[in-house]
Scaffold this motif. Structure first.
Motif, PDB file in Angstrom:
ATOM      1  N   PRO A  56       0.815  -1.221   0.000  1.00 19.99           N
ATOM      2  CA  PRO A  56       0.000   0.000   0.000  1.00 19.99           C
ATOM      3  C   PRO A  56       0.847   1.269   0.000  1.00 19.99           C
ATOM      4  CG  PRO A  56      -0.876  -1.596   1.570  1.00 19.99           C
ATOM      5  CD  PRO A  56       0.449  -2.120   1.126  1.00 19.99           C
ATOM      6  N   GLN A  57       1.908   1.293   0.806  1.00 24.96           N
ATOM      7  CA  GLN A  57       2.763   2.472   0.880  1.00 24.96           C
ATOM      8  C   GLN A  57       3.504   2.695  -0.435  1.00 24.96           C
ATOM      9  OE1 GLN A  57       2.152   0.184   3.248  1.00 24.96           O
ATOM     10  NE2 GLN A  57       3.304   0.620   5.120  1.00 24.96           N
ATOM     11  N   LEU A  58       4.009   1.630  -1.033  1.00 23.35           N
ATOM     12  CA  LEU A  58       4.749   1.776  -2.281  1.00 23.35           C
ATOM     13  C   LEU A  58       3.846   2.230  -3.422  1.00 23.35           C
ATOM     14  CD1 LEU A  58       7.213  -1.264  -2.305  1.00 23.35           C
ATOM     15  CD2 LEU A  58       7.728   1.143  -1.901  1.00 23.35           C
ATOM     16  N   ARG A  59       2.630   1.733  -3.454  1.00 22.62           N
ATOM     17  CA  ARG A  59       1.714   2.143  -4.518  1.00 22.62           C
ATOM     18  C   ARG A  59       1.342   3.619  -4.374  1.00 22.62           C
ATOM     19  NH1 ARG A  59      -2.399  -2.745  -6.291  1.00 22.62           N
ATOM     20  NH2 ARG A  59      -0.899  -3.558  -7.804  1.00 22.62           N
ATOM     21  N   ARG A  60       1.155   4.075  -3.162  1.00 20.16           N
ATOM     22  CA  ARG A  60       0.861   5.494  -2.964  1.00 20.16           C
ATOM     23  C   ARG A  60       2.078   6.342  -3.321  1.00 20.16           C
ATOM     24  NH1 ARG A  60      -1.427   8.341   2.622  1.00 20.16           N
ATOM     25  NH2 ARG A  60      -1.325  10.498   1.858  1.00 20.16           N
ATOM     26  N   LEU A  61       3.256   5.848  -2.984  1.00 19.86           N
ATOM     27  CA  LEU A  61       4.487   6.560  -3.331  1.00 19.86           C
ATOM     28  C   LEU A  61       4.604   6.747  -4.838  1.00 19.86           C
ATOM     29  CD1 LEU A  61       7.258   7.607  -2.122  1.00 19.86           C
ATOM     30  CD2 LEU A  61       8.164   5.372  -2.767  1.00 19.86           C
ATOM     31  N   LYS A  62       4.267   5.720  -5.592  1.00 16.72           N
ATOM     32  CA  LYS A  62       4.356   5.805  -7.045  1.00 16.72           C
ATOM     33  C   LYS A  62       3.347   6.806  -7.605  1.00 16.72           C
ATOM     34  CE  LYS A  62       6.116   1.107  -7.590  1.00 16.72           C
ATOM     35  NZ  LYS A  62       5.867  -0.279  -8.057  1.00 16.72           N
ATOM     36  N   LEU A  63       2.190   6.909  -6.976  1.00 21.02           N
ATOM     37  CA  LEU A  63       1.187   7.860  -7.439  1.00 21.02           C
ATOM     38  C   LEU A  63       1.577   9.298  -7.122  1.00 21.02           C
ATOM     39  CD1 LEU A  63      -2.175   6.081  -6.473  1.00 21.02           C
ATOM     40  CD2 LEU A  63      -1.212   6.379  -8.766  1.00 21.02           C
ATOM     41  N   GLU A  64       2.072   9.532  -5.914  1.00 18.49           N
ATOM     42  CA  GLU A  64       2.342  10.904  -5.484  1.00 18.49           C
ATOM     43  C   GLU A  64       3.729  11.407  -5.871  1.00 18.49           C
ATOM     44  OE1 GLU A  64      -0.601  11.757  -1.768  1.00 18.49           O
ATOM     45  OE2 GLU A  64       1.418  11.075  -1.241  1.00 18.49           O
ATOM     46  N   TYR A  65       4.708  10.512  -5.926  1.00 23.18           N
ATOM     47  CA  TYR A  65       6.082  10.958  -6.180  1.00 23.18           C
ATOM     48  C   TYR A  65       6.742  10.206  -7.340  1.00 23.18           C
ATOM     49  CZ  TYR A  65       5.710  13.457  -1.756  1.00 23.18           C
ATOM     50  OH  TYR A  65       5.310  14.308  -0.749  1.00 23.18           O
ATOM     51  N   GLY A  66       5.921   9.601  -8.193  1.00 24.90           N
ATOM     52  CA  GLY A  66       6.470   8.858  -9.322  1.00 24.90           C
ATOM     53  C   GLY A  66       7.327   9.698 -10.252  1.00 24.90           C
ATOM     54  N   ASN A  67       7.060  11.003 -10.323  1.00 24.70           N
ATOM     55  CA  ASN A  67       7.863  11.883 -11.174  1.00 24.70           C
ATOM     56  C   ASN A  67       9.195  12.244 -10.528  1.00 24.70           C
ATOM     57  OD1 ASN A  67       5.835  11.986 -13.142  1.00 24.70           O
ATOM     58  ND2 ASN A  67       4.851  13.754 -12.179  1.00 24.70           N
ATOM     59  N   GLU A  68       9.333  11.962  -9.250  1.00 27.11           N
ATOM     60  CA  GLU A  68      10.535  12.349  -8.518  1.00 27.11           C
ATOM     61  C   GLU A  68      11.489  11.185  -8.263  1.00 27.11           C
ATOM     62  OE1 GLU A  68      11.306  15.363  -7.692  1.00 27.11           O
ATOM     63  OE2 GLU A  68       9.411  16.458  -7.905  1.00 27.11           O
ATOM     64  N   GLY A 223      12.318  -2.586   6.874  1.00 25.90           N
ATOM     65  CA  GLY A 223      11.177  -3.097   7.610  1.00 25.90           C
ATOM     66  C   GLY A 223       9.892  -2.359   7.264  1.00 25.90           C
ATOM     67  N   PHE A 224       8.839  -2.722   7.953  1.00 23.87           N
ATOM     68  CA  PHE A 224       7.535  -2.109   7.749  1.00 23.87           C
ATOM     69  C   PHE A 224       7.510  -0.722   8.373  1.00 23.87           C
ATOM     70  CE2 PHE A 224       3.190  -1.102   8.884  1.00 23.87           C
ATOM     71  CZ  PHE A 224       2.475  -1.491   7.769  1.00 23.87           C
ATOM     72  N   LYS A 225       7.212   0.280   7.566  1.00 25.51           N
ATOM     73  CA  LYS A 225       7.118   1.657   8.037  1.00 25.51           C
ATOM     74  C   LYS A 225       5.869   2.301   7.445  1.00 25.51           C
ATOM     75  CE  LYS A 225      11.069   1.923  10.332  1.00 25.51           C
ATOM     76  NZ  LYS A 225      11.432   0.480  10.215  1.00 25.51           N
ATOM     77  N   PRO A 226       5.258   3.234   8.176  1.00 26.13           N
ATOM     78  CA  PRO A 226       4.093   3.936   7.617  1.00 26.13           C
ATOM     79  C   PRO A 226       4.492   4.833   6.455  1.00 26.13           C
ATOM     80  CG  PRO A 226       4.775   4.938   9.687  1.00 26.13           C
ATOM     81  CD  PRO A 226       5.585   3.679   9.537  1.00 26.13           C
ATOM     82  N   GLU A 267      -5.634   2.979   1.792  1.00 21.03           N
ATOM     83  CA  GLU A 267      -4.449   3.842   1.773  1.00 21.03           C
ATOM     84  C   GLU A 267      -4.512   4.829   0.613  1.00 21.03           C
ATOM     85  OE1 GLU A 267      -1.097   5.625   2.843  1.00 21.03           O
ATOM     86  OE2 GLU A 267      -1.477   3.750   3.908  1.00 21.03           O
ATOM     87  N   LEU A 268      -4.827   4.335  -0.563  1.00 20.15           N
ATOM     88  CA  LEU A 268      -4.802   5.176  -1.760  1.00 20.15           C
ATOM     89  C   LEU A 268      -5.976   6.144  -1.823  1.00 20.15           C
ATOM     90  CD1 LEU A 268      -3.681   2.601  -4.482  1.00 20.15           C
ATOM     91  CD2 LEU A 268      -2.271   4.064  -3.027  1.00 20.15           C
ATOM     92  N   ALA A 269      -7.104   5.750  -1.271  1.00 21.77           N
ATOM     93  CA  ALA A 269      -8.300   6.594  -1.321  1.00 21.77           C
ATOM     94  C   ALA A 269      -8.454   7.468  -0.080  1.00 21.77           C
ATOM     95  CB  ALA A 269      -9.540   5.723  -1.494  1.00 21.77           C
TER      96      ALA A 269
END
Length: 310
Positions: A56-68, A223-226, A267-269
């Protein structure tokens, strides 16, 4: 670090699936970064339950910071074989209950019964298969890795069997015959290079991510991080980085990602678990979603096959 750690005994306190021996000091050469993007080196494994937990965290990262950011995936070799007798896990059947516990902790569906029905002897075969997939197409390789994880964590499939690897390849648009050729040849060398890279970087467990900027400054997440930890690390290394707004309705999210667990959708919504579940149930009633139910949760699939990069 205790040299008797069992790699499949993922510690929910530390959020790590640790290797049985310490790999290295963690001293490594400067990582080259191009195009002003941040580089993320992600060391993972197809059967790492905590790696599934941070999807969930990685998918949100790709949506919000994929350009970075540019994420590079490396296979770390979590389970070479079953020459372990430690941490309460000495045989495959011992993993079953542990996976069920991890599933509840991360709120990501994992059915540990694969270790009772058709246990995996090693995580090396699916890791090598991923390297073979990368030789064809990086984007399809990520979809392939995702499909392998769904197979092992939710569908109780032993992903060391070629029949399952071939099915996952075809479902994600890869050439299964070419995959098998590379799997038996060059992909083994690529996997060995990943193992050497992990050792050189001092990787001691999974997931481990190194985030590096153009000046060589580095942040390490293990490890698992928020999600807040991922975001703060990016902003620290790239102060100009801003989260890109994205559409959070069901249709838009499933267009990006063809399958989502309830935890991922929440997470994403930006929804609570209850809100996310209610919205997904509504979409299912509207016949827009299919639902695969496991004993420890569900995963949802959009009917349309028109999806974007995973």
């Amino acid at each position: 670090m205790n040299e008797h750690n069992n790699p499949l005994l993922c510690d929910t306190t530390t959020g790590m699936c640790e290797l049985p021996v310490a790999r290295a000091t963690g001293l490594h050469e400067k990582i080259e970064v191009k195009n002003q993007k941040l580089k993320i080196l992600y060391f993972t494994d197809p059967i790492c339950s905590t790696c599934w937990g941070i999807e969930p965290q990685l998918r949100r990262l790709k949506l919000e910071y994929g350009n970075e950011v540019a994420i590079e995936y490396y296979m770390g070799g979590l389970l070479p074989d079953w020459s372990y007798n430690s941490g309460g896990i000495s045989k495959p059947s011992d993993v079953a209950h542990h996976w069920d516990e991890v599933s509840a902790f991360y709120k990501m569906p994992i059915d540990g019964d694969v270790w009772l029905d058709d246990p995996l002897p090693s995580s090396y075969p699916p890791s090598i298969a991923f390297k073979a997939a990368q030789m064809q197409d990086d984007t399809k390789a990520l979809a392939f890795l995702r499909r392998l994880r769904e197979m092992v964590f939710l569908e109780k499939k032993n992903i060391t069997h070629w029949e399952h690897l071939a099915i996952a390849a075809r479902e994600t648009g890869l050439d299964s015959q070419q995959l098998q050729k590379d799997y038996k040849g060059a992909a083994k060398t690529a996997f060995e290079a990943d193992l050497a890279k992990a050792k050189q970087m001092g990787v001691r467990g999974f997931p481990t991510l190194f985030i590096v900027n153009g000046e060589g400054a580095e942040e390490k997440i293990y490890g698992f991080k928020p999600y807040s930890v991922f975001e703060s690390s990016i902003v620290k290394l790239q102060p100009r980085a801003k989260a890109v707004p994205y559409h959070k309705d069901g249709a838009a999210l499933f267009k990006k990602f063809p399958t989502l667990t309830t935890r991922e959708f929440a997470e994403l919504a930006d929804l609570s678990w209850g809100e996310a579940e209610a919205r997904l149930e509504t979409l299912q009633q509207q016949k827009k979603l299919d639902k695969l139910v496991t004993k420890n949760g569900a995963i949802w699939r959009w009917h349309s096959t028109q999806v974007e990069t995973p």
